[in-house]
Motif scaffolding. Structure first.
Motif, PDB file in Angstrom:
ATOM      1  N   ASP A  33       0.968  -2.996  26.565  1.00 33.57           N
ATOM      2  CA  ASP A  33       0.651  -2.184  27.734  1.00 33.57           C
ATOM      3  C   ASP A  33      -0.236  -2.951  28.717  1.00 33.57           C
ATOM      4  N   GLN A  34      -1.300  -3.533  28.215  1.00 32.66           N
ATOM      5  CA  GLN A  34      -2.221  -4.267  29.080  1.00 32.66           C
ATOM      6  C   GLN A  34      -1.516  -5.426  29.779  1.00 32.66           C
ATOM      7  N   VAL A  35      -0.768  -6.206  29.027  1.00 32.15           N
ATOM      8  CA  VAL A  35      -0.075  -7.359  29.599  1.00 32.15           C
ATOM      9  C   VAL A  35       0.975  -6.907  30.619  1.00 32.15           C
ATOM     10  N   THR A  36       1.725  -5.854  30.311  1.00 35.17           N
ATOM     11  CA  THR A  36       2.757  -5.370  31.237  1.00 35.17           C
ATOM     12  C   THR A  36       2.139  -4.947  32.564  1.00 35.17           C
ATOM     13  N   ARG A  37       1.059  -4.194  32.515  1.00 35.72           N
ATOM     14  CA  ARG A  37       0.402  -3.748  33.750  1.00 35.72           C
ATOM     15  C   ARG A  37      -0.154  -4.935  34.541  1.00 35.72           C
ATOM     16  N   GLU A  38      -0.816  -5.867  33.849  1.00 34.13           N
ATOM     17  CA  GLU A  38      -1.423  -7.016  34.524  1.00 34.13           C
ATOM     18  C   GLU A  38      -0.366  -7.926  35.157  1.00 34.13           C
ATOM     19  N   VAL A  39       0.655  -8.276  34.400  1.00 34.05           N
ATOM     20  CA  VAL A  39       1.689  -9.185  34.903  1.00 34.05           C
ATOM     21  C   VAL A  39       2.427  -8.555  36.079  1.00 34.05           C
ATOM     22  N   THR A  40       2.722  -7.277  35.991  1.00 32.75           N
ATOM     23  CA  THR A  40       3.444  -6.603  37.069  1.00 32.75           C
ATOM     24  C   THR A  40       2.605  -6.571  38.341  1.00 32.75           C
ATOM     25  N   GLN A  41       1.327  -6.290  38.207  1.00 35.59           N
ATOM     26  CA  GLN A  41       0.432  -6.251  39.366  1.00 35.59           C
ATOM     27  C   GLN A  41       0.265  -7.649  39.974  1.00 35.59           C
ATOM     28  N   ARG A  42       0.042  -8.646  39.123  1.00 37.23           N
ATOM     29  CA  ARG A  42      -0.215 -10.001  39.618  1.00 37.23           C
ATOM     30  C   ARG A  42       1.014 -10.681  40.207  1.00 37.23           C
ATOM     31  N   THR A  43       2.162 -10.509  39.581  1.00 37.30           N
ATOM     32  CA  THR A  43       3.345 -11.236  40.050  1.00 37.30           C
ATOM     33  C   THR A  43       4.024 -10.558  41.232  1.00 37.30           C
ATOM     34  N   ALA A  44       3.960  -9.234  41.307  1.00 35.55           N
ATOM     35  CA  ALA A  44       4.723  -8.546  42.347  1.00 35.55           C
ATOM     36  C   ALA A  44       3.920  -7.529  43.148  1.00 35.55           C
ATOM     37  N   GLY A  45       2.663  -7.309  42.790  1.00 38.85           N
ATOM     38  CA  GLY A  45       1.857  -6.334  43.511  1.00 38.85           C
ATOM     39  C   GLY A  45       2.261  -4.900  43.256  1.00 38.85           C
ATOM     40  N   VAL A  46       2.969  -4.659  42.145  1.00 38.82           N
ATOM     41  CA  VAL A  46       3.411  -3.307  41.787  1.00 38.82           C
ATOM     42  C   VAL A  46       2.473  -2.768  40.718  1.00 38.82           C
ATOM     43  N   CYS A  47       1.920  -1.585  40.977  1.00 33.97           N
ATOM     44  CA  CYS A  47       0.990  -0.953  40.040  1.00 33.97           C
ATOM     45  C   CYS A  47       1.753   0.031  39.156  1.00 33.97           C
ATOM     46  N   LEU A  48       1.609  -0.117  37.847  1.00 32.88           N
ATOM     47  CA  LEU A  48       2.260   0.779  36.892  1.00 32.88           C
ATOM     48  C   LEU A  48       1.242   1.719  36.270  1.00 32.88           C
TER      49      LEU A  48
ATOM     50  N   LEU B 137      12.770  -7.309  22.677  1.00 27.32           N
ATOM     51  CA  LEU B 137      11.964  -6.636  23.676  1.00 27.32           C
ATOM     52  C   LEU B 137      12.839  -6.437  24.903  1.00 27.32           C
ATOM     53  N   SER B 138      12.845  -5.230  25.425  1.00 27.12           N
ATOM     54  CA  SER B 138      13.637  -4.962  26.620  1.00 27.12           C
ATOM     55  C   SER B 138      12.824  -4.118  27.585  1.00 27.12           C
ATOM     56  N   MET B 139      13.174  -4.248  28.863  1.00 25.69           N
ATOM     57  CA  MET B 139      12.618  -3.372  29.881  1.00 25.69           C
ATOM     58  C   MET B 139      13.792  -2.770  30.637  1.00 25.69           C
ATOM     59  N   CYS B 140      13.884  -1.460  30.546  1.00 29.39           N
ATOM     60  CA  CYS B 140      14.900  -0.711  31.273  1.00 29.39           C
ATOM     61  C   CYS B 140      14.169  -0.029  32.426  1.00 29.39           C
ATOM     62  N   ALA B 141      14.696  -0.194  33.635  1.00 25.07           N
ATOM     63  CA  ALA B 141      14.025   0.378  34.802  1.00 25.07           C
ATOM     64  C   ALA B 141      15.049   0.781  35.842  1.00 25.07           C
ATOM     65  N   GLU B 142      14.587   1.602  36.758  1.00 23.18           N
ATOM     66  CA  GLU B 142      15.407   1.944  37.903  1.00 23.18           C
ATOM     67  C   GLU B 142      15.609   0.675  38.726  1.00 23.18           C
ATOM     68  N   ARG B 143      16.807   0.482  39.214  1.00 25.61           N
ATOM     69  CA  ARG B 143      17.134  -0.724  39.985  1.00 25.61           C
ATOM     70  C   ARG B 143      16.131  -0.938  41.125  1.00 25.61           C
ATOM     71  N   SER B 144      15.689   0.136  41.737  1.00 23.92           N
ATOM     72  CA  SER B 144      14.762   0.025  42.866  1.00 23.92           C
ATOM     73  C   SER B 144      13.443  -0.624  42.459  1.00 23.92           C
ATOM     74  N   LEU B 145      13.003  -0.410  41.228  1.00 20.97           N
ATOM     75  CA  LEU B 145      11.778  -1.059  40.761  1.00 20.97           C
ATOM     76  C   LEU B 145      12.001  -2.557  40.607  1.00 20.97           C
ATOM     77  N   PHE B 146      13.113  -2.952  39.999  1.00 28.30           N
ATOM     78  CA  PHE B 146      13.401  -4.383  39.874  1.00 28.30           C
ATOM     79  C   PHE B 146      13.574  -5.029  41.258  1.00 28.30           C
TER      80      PHE B 146
ATOM     81  N   THR C 115       5.458   4.724  35.317  1.00 20.25           N
ATOM     82  CA  THR C 115       5.863   5.129  36.653  1.00 20.25           C
ATOM     83  C   THR C 115       5.114   4.223  37.606  1.00 20.25           C
ATOM     84  N   SER C 116       5.827   3.702  38.602  1.00 26.27           N
ATOM     85  CA  SER C 116       5.203   2.802  39.565  1.00 26.27           C
ATOM     86  C   SER C 116       4.458   3.584  40.640  1.00 26.27           C
ATOM     87  N   ASP C 117       3.747   2.859  41.476  1.00 29.53           N
ATOM     88  CA  ASP C 117       3.036   3.462  42.592  1.00 29.53           C
ATOM     89  C   ASP C 117       3.980   4.047  43.637  1.00 29.53           C
TER      90      ASP C 117
END
Length: 158
Positions: free
Chosen positions: A15-30, A55-64, A135-137
């Motif tokens: 959880d911690q790594v997913t939130r940090e990497v997503t914020q740092r690499t793309a500016g998306v807050c989860l 390990l998989s990440m399934c997401a709405e296309r709009s998030l990717f 859920t993203s911002d």
């Protein structure tokens, strides 16, 4: 010496790594919660050496697509950009997870090149062990799913 890790601690790290990497690499807050629906895509990999898991990440296309836009300056992204940048994002995510897990367990691992596909997928021969939902911002949903191999336990190297 290798140390075992509780599922609760693994979930905290993921959880911690997913939130940090997503914020740092793309500016998306989860944030916690949500369940992906609508037009879905999945990026996944399998880990080898140490734990034979998926390990998989399934997401709405709009998030990717937003992840790709956050990593690629200039606005509009193509379908190819979405696939390429999602796989690169997942490479970074998995690399950080492996690093954090190693710090706690001293068990080395590696993962295969991520695969991107349309729809919901899991690595063949794997079953869900636990999942983390986000859920993203911008109200897009994603689910990070940790899978164990069917009929195989996680074994640490000797």
């Amino acid at each position: 010496m290798n140390q075992a890790m509780s599922q609760e601690r693994m979930e905290q790290i993921f959880d911690q790594v997913t939130r940090e990497v997503t914020q740092r690499t793309a500016g998306v807050c989860l944030h916690g919660g949500g369940s992906p629906s609508g037009e879905l895509c999945t990026v996944y990999t399998t880990f080898q050496k140490g734990c034979w898991v998926g390990l998989s990440m399934c997401a709405e296309r709009s998030l990717f697509a937003r992840l790709a836009q956050g990593m690629l300056p200039g606005g509009q992204v193509s379908e190819r950009d979405v696939e390429d940048f999602t796989k690169e994002y997942f490479n970074v995510l998995c690399g950080r997870i492996i690093s954090e897990m190693y710090l706690e367990t001293k068990a080395a691992s590696r993962f295969e090149q991520p695969v991107f596909c349309v729809g919901r997928r899991v690595p063949q021969g794997h079953q869900e062990h636990f999942s983390l939902r986000y859920t993203s911002d911008c109200a897009e949903s994603a689910e990070l799913v940790y899978q164990m191999r069917d009929s195989a336990a996680c074994t640490l190297p000797r």
